[in-house]
Design a protein around this motif. Structure first.
Motif, PDB file in Angstrom:
ATOM      1  N   GLY A 133      53.420  11.063  73.238  1.00 24.58           N
ATOM      2  CA  GLY A 133      53.100   9.669  72.957  1.00 24.58           C
ATOM      3  C   GLY A 133      53.085   8.807  74.196  1.00 24.58           C
ATOM      4  O   GLY A 133      53.085   7.573  74.110  1.00 24.58           O
ATOM      5  N   ALA A 134      53.081   9.431  75.345  1.00 20.76           N
ATOM      6  CA  ALA A 134      53.080   8.710  76.620  1.00 20.76           C
ATOM      7  C   ALA A 134      51.672   8.687  77.209  1.00 20.76           C
ATOM      8  O   ALA A 134      50.759   9.355  76.711  1.00 20.76           O
ATOM      9  N   THR A 135      51.506   7.925  78.289  1.00 20.08           N
ATOM     10  CA  THR A 135      50.191   7.732  78.895  1.00 20.08           C
ATOM     11  C   THR A 135      50.182   8.203  80.336  1.00 20.08           C
ATOM     12  O   THR A 135      51.021   7.768  81.138  1.00 20.08           O
ATOM     13  N   PRO A 136      49.251   9.108  80.712  1.00 19.96           N
ATOM     14  CA  PRO A 136      49.112   9.480  82.123  1.00 19.96           C
ATOM     15  C   PRO A 136      48.415   8.373  82.900  1.00 19.96           C
ATOM     16  O   PRO A 136      47.426   7.808  82.435  1.00 19.96           O
ATOM     17  N   VAL A 137      48.939   8.062  84.064  1.00 23.15           N
ATOM     18  CA  VAL A 137      48.353   7.041  84.941  1.00 23.15           C
ATOM     19  C   VAL A 137      47.971   7.742  86.243  1.00 23.15           C
ATOM     20  O   VAL A 137      48.833   8.139  87.028  1.00 23.15           O
ATOM     21  N   TYR A 138      46.672   7.892  86.459  1.00 19.50           N
ATOM     22  CA  TYR A 138      46.204   8.650  87.615  1.00 19.50           C
ATOM     23  C   TYR A 138      46.062   7.763  88.847  1.00 19.50           C
ATOM     24  O   TYR A 138      45.546   6.647  88.768  1.00 19.50           O
ATOM     25  N   VAL A 139      46.502   8.295  89.974  1.00 16.88           N
ATOM     26  CA  VAL A 139      46.358   7.618  91.267  1.00 16.88           C
ATOM     27  C   VAL A 139      45.390   8.439  92.112  1.00 16.88           C
ATOM     28  O   VAL A 139      45.603   9.645  92.325  1.00 16.88           O
ATOM     29  N   ASP A 140      44.337   7.812  92.579  1.00 17.96           N
ATOM     30  CA  ASP A 140      43.299   8.484  93.360  1.00 17.96           C
ATOM     31  C   ASP A 140      43.832   8.810  94.763  1.00 17.96           C
ATOM     32  O   ASP A 140      44.179   7.912  95.533  1.00 17.96           O
ATOM     33  N   THR A 141      43.888  10.104  95.088  1.00 15.00           N
ATOM     34  CA  THR A 141      44.397  10.520  96.398  1.00 15.00           C
ATOM     35  C   THR A 141      43.293  11.036  97.322  1.00 15.00           C
ATOM     36  O   THR A 141      43.578  11.618  98.366  1.00 15.00           O
ATOM     37  N   ARG A 142      42.050  10.811  96.956  1.00 11.64           N
ATOM     38  CA  ARG A 142      40.959  11.394  97.750  1.00 11.64           C
ATOM     39  C   ARG A 142      40.866  10.807  99.155  1.00 11.64           C
ATOM     40  O   ARG A 142      40.381  11.480 100.068  1.00 11.64           O
ATOM     41  N   GLN A 143      41.351   9.581  99.332  1.00 13.03           N
ATOM     42  CA  GLN A 143      41.268   8.948 100.653  1.00 13.03           C
ATOM     43  C   GLN A 143      42.520   9.179 101.493  1.00 13.03           C
ATOM     44  O   GLN A 143      42.608   8.698 102.618  1.00 13.03           O
ATOM     45  N   THR A 144      43.493   9.884 100.949  1.00 13.28           N
ATOM     46  CA  THR A 144      44.733  10.157 101.698  1.00 13.28           C
ATOM     47  C   THR A 144      44.968  11.663 101.808  1.00 13.28           C
ATOM     48  O   THR A 144      46.094  12.129 101.754  1.00 13.28           O
ATOM     49  N   ASN A 145      43.871  12.405 101.960  1.00  6.17           N
ATOM     50  CA  ASN A 145      43.956  13.864 102.094  1.00  6.17           C
ATOM     51  C   ASN A 145      44.684  14.496 100.909  1.00  6.17           C
ATOM     52  O   ASN A 145      45.425  15.458 101.059  1.00  6.17           O
ATOM     53  N   PHE A 146      44.451  13.934  99.737  1.00  4.26           N
ATOM     54  CA  PHE A 146      45.015  14.447  98.474  1.00  4.26           C
ATOM     55  C   PHE A 146      46.539  14.373  98.433  1.00  4.26           C
ATOM     56  O   PHE A 146      47.188  15.162  97.741  1.00  4.26           O
ATOM     57  N   LYS A 147      47.101  13.422  99.145  1.00  2.00           N
ATOM     58  CA  LYS A 147      48.551  13.221  99.128  1.00  2.00           C
ATOM     59  C   LYS A 147      48.885  11.941  98.366  1.00  2.00           C
ATOM     60  O   LYS A 147      48.264  10.895  98.601  1.00  2.00           O
ATOM     61  N   LEU A 148      49.887  12.015  97.489  1.00  2.00           N
ATOM     62  CA  LEU A 148      50.369  10.836  96.795  1.00  2.00           C
ATOM     63  C   LEU A 148      51.456  10.191  97.652  1.00  2.00           C
ATOM     64  O   LEU A 148      52.538  10.741  97.812  1.00  2.00           O
ATOM     65  N   LEU A 149      51.155   9.033  98.196  1.00  2.00           N
ATOM     66  CA  LEU A 149      52.064   8.350  99.117  1.00  2.00           C
ATOM     67  C   LEU A 149      52.739   7.161  98.440  1.00  2.00           C
ATOM     68  O   LEU A 149      52.233   6.615  97.455  1.00  2.00           O
ATOM     69  N   ALA A 150      53.872   6.761  98.993  1.00  3.43           N
ATOM     70  CA  ALA A 150      54.660   5.684  98.392  1.00  3.43           C
ATOM     71  C   ALA A 150      53.846   4.408  98.225  1.00  3.43           C
ATOM     72  O   ALA A 150      53.938   3.724  97.195  1.00  3.43           O
ATOM     73  N   GLU A 151      53.037   4.066  99.243  1.00  2.17           N
ATOM     74  CA  GLU A 151      52.279   2.819  99.151  1.00  2.17           C
ATOM     75  C   GLU A 151      51.217   2.864  98.057  1.00  2.17           C
ATOM     76  O   GLU A 151      50.772   1.824  97.553  1.00  2.17           O
ATOM     77  N   GLN A 152      50.797   4.075  97.677  1.00  2.00           N
ATOM     78  CA  GLN A 152      49.860   4.202  96.557  1.00  2.00           C
ATOM     79  C   GLN A 152      50.574   4.087  95.216  1.00  2.00           C
ATOM     80  O   GLN A 152      50.023   3.563  94.250  1.00  2.00           O
ATOM     81  N   ILE A 153      51.789   4.593  95.169  1.00  5.48           N
ATOM     82  CA  ILE A 153      52.542   4.596  93.919  1.00  5.48           C
ATOM     83  C   ILE A 153      52.960   3.190  93.511  1.00  5.48           C
ATOM     84  O   ILE A 153      52.852   2.805  92.337  1.00  5.48           O
ATOM     85  N   GLU A 154      53.405   2.413  94.477  1.00 14.91           N
ATOM     86  CA  GLU A 154      54.048   1.119  94.180  1.00 14.91           C
ATOM     87  C   GLU A 154      53.219   0.205  93.278  1.00 14.91           C
ATOM     88  O   GLU A 154      53.750  -0.365  92.315  1.00 14.91           O
TER      89      GLU A 154
END
Length: 383
Positions: A133-154
């Protein structure tokens, strides 16, 4: 008469990886670079331990959390390898990493929760999240070499955020996070009511440097998922490992208990052998995967693909933007005309569109032939 079925289940689709694999399975003379199945045999000493377990009638239920000597070995393994400290009350032996993810999500998520995910990403997370019953929230990492970084998460953190998933080394991109990058995420999340699920199933297959876990800096908020499938070529044994603080393990264990009772006893004996006698079994496999990666990366670059060089797992994720096809169309044409099967990037969320995934968990001979065919296909005018 139509009998009722859970609506959430009705809306779930089969994995795009499997869908495409099944679609091209009937093609003759096809070279498959699709499934992430190690092509190495399970080490002989592990197979012998499995046989001994049968001969010794080790065929009954174990403790719900797993065979105690295996839990002890698992704790020693992650401390020796990654500097993580857990007690035997802080680990559950699961039926593969997939079941570990399932019981973790079902324990921590509630209706309306949000889960932050880096995209492109392995398609196995979203269905479990939605079943909760939860929702996935996708963060696009294509511009950061496919890395999820803190500044993207915030910017994506809301009052409904309950979890961040860090699947590194990554399937499908093969990327990893550095110590600094992990520490920045830990600082961002620390003392917030947010869990981190760190899926580290490919932790033994990091090519440069050593694997780092965010649990080193955020132990009280991290659930670590690992196992022996990729590190010891034991996919069919179905043994995963889940590590977390004891207070939450007690709750996860309730879900696990009513889900499967315990992992297979014989497989647990095999895993005990893997994590003790075979503690460094992955080294030779990793060496060969790294050599294959270099070969595949160089060939793809020579052919004309734009591709980020992986640092782990056994996947590579080149862009097909210059070919002016959707990833599904490109992969289907490649299978039909060049007799090479790859996975469309769209299987890894909408952010994977414009890419394809190749697995190099196959022989160098198969890789050479497959890339020769891809090169010929491109030269004939795939653009």
């Amino acid at each position: 008469m139509m009998l009722p079925i859970n609506e959430r289940v009705q809306h779930i689709q089969l994995s795009g990886i499997r869908q495409f694999f099944n679609l091209v399975a009937q093609e003759k003379d096809i070279i498959s670079l699709t499934i992430g199945q190690p092509d190495f045999p399970t080490p002989e000493h592990i197979k012998e331990a499995t046989k001994r377990a049968l001969d010794e009638q080790f065929t009954s239920y174990t403790h719900n959390a797993g065979y105690l000597p295996l839990r002890e070995a698992a704790c020693r393994f992650v401390e020796t390898k990654y500097g993580l400290r857990y007690t035997t009350d802080e680990v559950i032996v699961t039926v593969g990493a997939s079941q570990a993810l399932d019981i973790a999500f079902r324990t921590i998520l509630t209706e309306g929760s949000e889960v932050i995910l880096p995209a492109p990403i392995y398609p196995g997370y979203e269905p479990i999240i939605r079943l909760c019953g939860a929702t996935p929230v996708y963060v696009d990492t294509r511009q950061t070499n496919f890395k999820l970084l803190a500044e993207q998460i915030e910017p994506f953190i809301t009052e409904r955020t309950r979890c961040i998933v860090l699947p590194y080394p990554s399937n499908p991109t093969g990327m990893t996070l550095t110590s600094d990058e992990l520490q920045q995420i830990a600082q961002l999340v620390k003392d917030k009511p947010i869990w981190v699920i760190s899926d580290e199933i490919y932790s033994e297959l990091v090519f440069t440097g050593t694997h780092e876990s965010i649990a080193k800096w955020l132990p009280d908020q991290t659930i670590v998922i690992n196992g022996v499938s990729k590190s010891h070529a034991m996919t069919g044994f179905r043994i995963g490992l889940l590590f977390a603080r004891q207070w939450v393990i007690e709750h996860i264990l309730k879900v696990h208990q009513y889900n499967v009772s315990c992992a297979t006893s014989i497989s647990q004996k095999a895993a005990l052998e893997a994590l003790t006698v075979g503690i460094n079994d992955a080294e030779e496999m990793k060496k060969q995967y790294a050599e294959r990666m270099e070969y595949v990366y160089d060939r793809l670059c020579t052919i004309g693909f734009h591709v980020q060089k992986p640092n782990g797992a056994f996947y590579i994720f080149p862009s097909i933007a210059t070919f002016h096809h959707s990833s599904f169309e490109f992969a289907l044409k490649l299978a039909k005309e060049a007799k090479v099967a790859v996975v469309p990037g769209s299987a890894f969320s909408t952010y994977g569109e414009g890419y394809i995934r190749l697995s190099y968990a196959c022989s160098i001979d198969a890789l050479q032939k497959g890339l020769d065919r891809i090169e010929s296909y491109v030269k004939k005018g795939a653009r």
